[in-house]
Design a protein around this motif. Structure first.
Motif, PDB file in Angstrom:
ATOM      1  N   SER A   1       0.857  -1.334  -0.145  1.00 11.42           N
ATOM      2  CA  SER A   1      -0.067   0.070  -0.196  1.00 11.42           C
ATOM      3  C   SER A   1       0.735   1.258   0.074  1.00 11.42           C
ATOM      4  N   ASP A   2       2.118   1.234   0.531  1.00 13.18           N
ATOM      5  CA  ASP A   2       3.033   2.319   0.547  1.00 13.18           C
ATOM      6  C   ASP A   2       3.362   2.768  -0.861  1.00 13.18           C
ATOM      7  N   ALA A   3       3.812   1.506  -1.512  1.00  8.37           N
ATOM      8  CA  ALA A   3       4.178   1.695  -2.698  1.00  8.37           C
ATOM      9  C   ALA A   3       3.304   2.358  -3.730  1.00  8.37           C
ATOM     10  N   VAL A   4       1.864   1.690  -3.460  1.00 13.95           N
ATOM     11  CA  VAL A   4       0.953   2.434  -4.318  1.00 13.95           C
ATOM     12  C   VAL A   4       0.694   3.938  -4.270  1.00 13.95           C
ATOM     13  N   LEU A   5       0.562   4.427  -2.891  1.00 17.75           N
ATOM     14  CA  LEU A   5       0.675   5.772  -2.341  1.00 17.75           C
ATOM     15  C   LEU A   5       1.763   6.564  -3.072  1.00 17.75           C
ATOM     16  N   ASN A   6       3.022   5.782  -2.956  1.00 14.76           N
ATOM     17  CA  ASN A   6       4.157   6.646  -3.433  1.00 14.76           C
ATOM     18  C   ASN A   6       4.153   6.724  -5.006  1.00 14.76           C
ATOM     19  N   GLY A   7       3.705   5.768  -5.581  1.00 11.81           N
ATOM     20  CA  GLY A   7       3.680   5.991  -7.025  1.00 11.81           C
ATOM     21  C   GLY A   7       2.477   6.976  -7.395  1.00 11.81           C
ATOM     22  N   LEU A   8       1.424   7.343  -6.548  1.00 10.90           N
ATOM     23  CA  LEU A   8       0.622   8.547  -6.721  1.00 10.90           C
ATOM     24  C   LEU A   8       1.411   9.708  -6.636  1.00 10.90           C
ATOM     25  N   ARG A   9       2.089   9.620  -5.551  1.00  8.92           N
ATOM     26  CA  ARG A   9       2.805  10.938  -5.106  1.00  8.92           C
ATOM     27  C   ARG A   9       3.958  11.490  -6.011  1.00  8.92           C
ATOM     28  N   THR A  10       4.541  10.430  -6.875  1.00  8.44           N
ATOM     29  CA  THR A  10       5.696  10.750  -7.716  1.00  8.44           C
ATOM     30  C   THR A  10       5.166  10.713  -9.089  1.00  8.44           C
ATOM     31  N   GLY A  11       3.791  10.618  -9.337  1.00  8.60           N
ATOM     32  CA  GLY A  11       3.543  10.804 -10.668  1.00  8.60           C
ATOM     33  C   GLY A  11       3.583   9.467 -11.588  1.00  8.60           C
ATOM     34  N   GLN A  12       3.765   8.368 -11.094  1.00 11.17           N
ATOM     35  CA  GLN A  12       3.962   6.885 -11.763  1.00 11.17           C
ATOM     36  C   GLN A  12       2.504   6.812 -12.165  1.00 11.17           C
ATOM     37  N   VAL A  13       1.576   7.084 -11.300  1.00  5.34           N
ATOM     38  CA  VAL A  13       0.036   6.817 -11.598  1.00  5.34           C
ATOM     39  C   VAL A  13      -0.798   8.275 -11.496  1.00  5.34           C
ATOM     40  N   LYS A  14      -1.775   8.430 -12.085  1.00  3.99           N
ATOM     41  CA  LYS A  14      -2.583   9.641 -11.601  1.00  3.99           C
ATOM     42  C   LYS A  14      -3.574   9.367 -10.738  1.00  3.99           C
ATOM     43  N   ALA A  15      -4.002   8.175 -10.527  1.00  2.00           N
ATOM     44  CA  ALA A  15      -5.128   7.682  -9.677  1.00  2.00           C
ATOM     45  C   ALA A  15      -4.686   6.246  -9.145  1.00  2.00           C
ATOM     46  N   VAL A  16      -5.269   6.161  -7.922  1.00  2.00           N
ATOM     47  CA  VAL A  16      -5.079   4.788  -7.335  1.00  2.00           C
ATOM     48  C   VAL A  16      -6.463   4.189  -6.496  1.00  2.00           C
ATOM     49  N   VAL A  17      -6.866   2.729  -6.783  1.00  2.40           N
ATOM     50  CA  VAL A  17      -7.648   2.330  -5.801  1.00  2.40           C
ATOM     51  C   VAL A  17      -6.993   1.557  -4.845  1.00  2.40           C
TER      52      VAL A  17
END
Length: 282
Positions: free
Chosen positions: A186-202
């Motif tokens: 879950s930390d990696a998911v949120l970090n992906g959003l924070r760093t712009g790797q993705v624009k949205a997460v579920v």
């Protein structure tokens, strides 16, 4: 009360019962040295003197390392089970894939698994679940500057979507025709959003609630959709381990009756929501 295990060794030994000695006790150990299997109040434990819990870190607010030790909502609830048994909870960090198969339960590495895990028919084939202890919804979290207003908008605008691998959130969006980028935790998911790797997460809404308590996160990100998927969390034990499952259910029932559950909920999740805290039996 809870510590993180660094070793995964097990020792087996035998009890020597001398002639004429009657054993009338609630707890017995088969090695006398505290390193082998034991039985406490009818519950067989992998290691003497401890209730060994498999989890996958980090997954706040359910379990994560806080001030040098593993804490969280799940941890506090299982501490109640350990207390009832008169032992100490020990936590073993394992891959999330293990929870679907029950591998570490079957091998005797752990007595139970607690990982904010959704009760599903597929998982029931490999493990036995406790009574449901929490109802979770999936949140769609986005950068406030993304222009995304819903899950459907992610696809309409052609934006990248992230989800944690091997989770019901990932399964849900795949069933809806999305091709999410998978992250390990879950930390990696949120970090992906924070760093712009993705624009949205579920991701599970309670996780988002905890993350948005940080003002820096709340200033930059927001929830635009809440997906009512009917998910209920349960703790798992090895197939057929009814004694431990019953001990878990007993502790949960007591905690809800005496207000302990509510206190733990408010500490780790937020304002108490009785409908989420007491889901219908699955």
């Amino acid at each position: 009360m809870t510590t993180l295990l660094g070793r995964r060794t097990r020792a087996l030994a035998a009890i020597t019962v001398t002639a004429g000695l009657a054993l009338v006790a609630g707890c017995s150990s088969d090695d006398g040295g505290g390193s082998g299997k034991t039985t406490v109040k009818g519950v067989h434990l992998a290691k003497a003197g401890q209730l060994t819990t498999c989890t996958h870190l980090p997954y706040p607010p359910f379990q994560s390392e806080v001030d040098g030790k593993v804490q969280g909502f799940d941890v506090a609830l299982i501490d109640l089970v350990a207390k009832d048994l008169g032992v100490e909870q020990k936590i073993l960090d394992t891959p999330f894939e293990n929870f679907k198969t029950g591998a570490f339960l079957n091998s005797g590495e752990c007595d139970l698994a607690a990982a904010g895990m959704t009760i599903t028919d597929e998982r029931k084939k490999n493990v036995d679940f406790s009574a449901p202890y929490f109802e979770a919804t999936q949140a769609v979290l986005v950068d406030k500057d993304s222009g995304i207003t819903s899950l459907a908008d992610v696809k309409a605008k052609g934006r990248k979507l992230g989800a944690q691998a091997q989770t019901t959130g990932e399964d849900y969006v795949k069933e809806k025709g999305y091709d999410p980028i998978s992250f390990e935790s879950s930390d990696a998911v949120l970090n992906g959003l924070r760093t712009g790797q993705v624009k949205a997460v579920v991701i599970d809404y309670p996780v988002v609630q905890g993350w948005l308590k940080d003002k820096a996160n709340a200033d930059k990100f927001k929830v635009v959709d809440n997906l009512k998927t009917g998910e209920e969390y349960g703790f798992t034990v090895k197939k057929g381990n009814t004694a431990l499952r019953d001990a878990i259910d007993k502790a949960l029932k007591q905690a809800k009756a005496d207000g302990t559950y509510k206190k733990i909920y408010e500490k780790w999740i937020g304002p108490y929501d009785a409908s989420v805290a007491s889901p219908a039996a699955s």
